[in-house]
Design an enzyme around this catalytic site. Structure first.
Site, PDB file in Angstrom:
ATOM      1  N   GLY A   1       2.243  -8.470   2.194  1.00 56.21           N
ATOM      2  CA  GLY A   1       1.661  -8.297   0.860  1.00 56.21           C
ATOM      3  C   GLY A   1       1.843  -9.515  -0.031  1.00 56.21           C
ATOM      4  O   GLY A   1       1.320  -9.540  -1.149  1.00 56.21           O
TER       5      GLY A   1
ATOM      6  N   GLU B   1      10.750  -9.647  -3.478  1.00 55.90           N
ATOM      7  CA  GLU B   1      11.263  -8.451  -2.818  1.00 55.90           C
ATOM      8  C   GLU B   1      12.682  -8.671  -2.309  1.00 55.90           C
ATOM      9  O   GLU B   1      13.540  -7.788  -2.420  1.00 55.90           O
ATOM     10  CB  GLU B   1      10.348  -8.063  -1.655  1.00 55.90           C
ATOM     11  CG  GLU B   1       9.039  -7.427  -2.091  1.00 55.90           C
ATOM     12  CD  GLU B   1       8.113  -7.132  -0.930  1.00 55.90           C
ATOM     13  OE1 GLU B   1       7.322  -6.184  -1.053  1.00 55.90           O
ATOM     14  OE2 GLU B   1       8.173  -7.849   0.086  1.00 55.90           O
TER      15      GLU B   1
ATOM     16  N   SER C   1       0.802  -1.220   0.000  1.00 54.28           N
ATOM     17  CA  SER C   1       0.000   0.000   0.000  1.00 54.28           C
ATOM     18  C   SER C   1       0.840   1.278   0.000  1.00 54.28           C
ATOM     19  O   SER C   1       0.389   2.310  -0.505  1.00 54.28           O
ATOM     20  CB  SER C   1      -0.951  -0.006   1.202  1.00 54.28           C
ATOM     21  OG  SER C   1      -0.236  -0.145   2.414  1.00 54.28           O
TER      22      SER C   1
ATOM     23  N   LYS D   1       8.957  -8.053   6.366  1.00 50.69           N
ATOM     24  CA  LYS D   1       8.210  -7.758   5.156  1.00 50.69           C
ATOM     25  C   LYS D   1       7.481  -9.031   4.715  1.00 50.69           C
ATOM     26  O   LYS D   1       7.830 -10.127   5.136  1.00 50.69           O
ATOM     27  CB  LYS D   1       9.138  -7.285   4.028  1.00 50.69           C
ATOM     28  CG  LYS D   1       9.767  -5.926   4.296  1.00 50.69           C
ATOM     29  CD  LYS D   1      10.826  -5.539   3.290  1.00 50.69           C
ATOM     30  CE  LYS D   1      10.423  -5.689   1.851  1.00 50.69           C
ATOM     31  NZ  LYS D   1       9.221  -4.897   1.513  1.00 50.69           N
TER      32      LYS D   1
END
Length: 235
Positions: A101, A107, A32, A98
């Protein structure tokens, strides 16, 4: 006072304005907050910037193309000058969790190929110890994933298979994710990362340690601070 979306937009745009220069190869994060960074990068491209970008997820790639950004595969560039991405938790040493998402594998690969990994977040993501607010996402092979779950559980966490629409969530790489909740947080993230990665069936984990060169944080008043700058001042 800024709401959550306002903080994300402000800090993402500041990171792009500060770190993205014409002619760069740029990594596009997922989530986001990274959404607003991609939108801002699209504005730079529209103004004449020549940027070559690599996306960390199909979702980010689709958004980037909608914004007129040239997106290539990671192996088509020799390096990335900067990647701007979000985080689910940030500790005082700029270590991260992380992956909420669902793009942690790509990533992490992109981060490893990046000269400057820049993280953007609102102040709610700051923690004294990783794992106190967010679970640790662990991406695992579908094959034998229940046995992988048992192995993860022995690390002192409660792994929960991530679901979407009543079915197991499947990553861009075709894997499952277990969100691992540690009751008292993660005491030694470096040791835990080694132990988790050693489990058969684990593809990658959401601990990003010694990865970020800077973390920009926005508070509800709209103040944006650089954790790297703050560390230099303290030093």
């Amino acid at each position: 006072m800024l709401d959550a979306a306002g903080m994300k937009k402000a800090v993402a745009e500041e990171a792009v304005n500060r770190y993205v220069k014409d002619g760069m190869n740029v990594g596009l994060g997922t989530g986001s907050t990274a959404y607003y960074a991609i939108k801002r990068i699209g504005e730079l491209v529209a103004s004449g910037y020549d940027l070559t970008c690599v996306a960390t997820s199909v979702q980010s790639e689709d958004l980037a193309r909608e914004c007129g950004i040239r997106v290539v595969e990671l192996d088509e560039v020799d390096r990335l000058h900067v990647t701007i991405d979000g985080a689910d938790e940030v500790d005082p040493k700029m270590n991260l969790i992380k992956g909420l998402g669902g793009a942690l594998l790509r990533e992490k690969i992109v981060a490893a190929a990046t000269e400057r990994e820049v993280i953007v977040a609102d102040s709610s993501k700051l923690v004294e110890k990783l794992g106190t607010k967010a679970p640790l996402p662990v991406e695992v092979l579908q094959f034998g994933h229940q046995h992988t779950r048992y192995a993860l559980q022995r690390q002192g966490c409660e792994p929960v298979l991530r679901m979407r629409d009543g079915k197991p969530f499947v990553t861009d790489g075709g894997n499952y994710i277990y969100d691992c909740r540690f009751p008292n947080g993660i005491d030694n993230p470096f040791y835990l990362e080694t132990m988790v990665d050693a489990k058969p069936g684990v593809v990658e984990n959401g601990l990003f340690l010694n990865t970020a060169v800077d973390v920009l944080i926005c508070d509800p008043d709209g103040n944006i601070t650089s954790m790297a700058d703050s560390a230099l001042k303290k030093g």
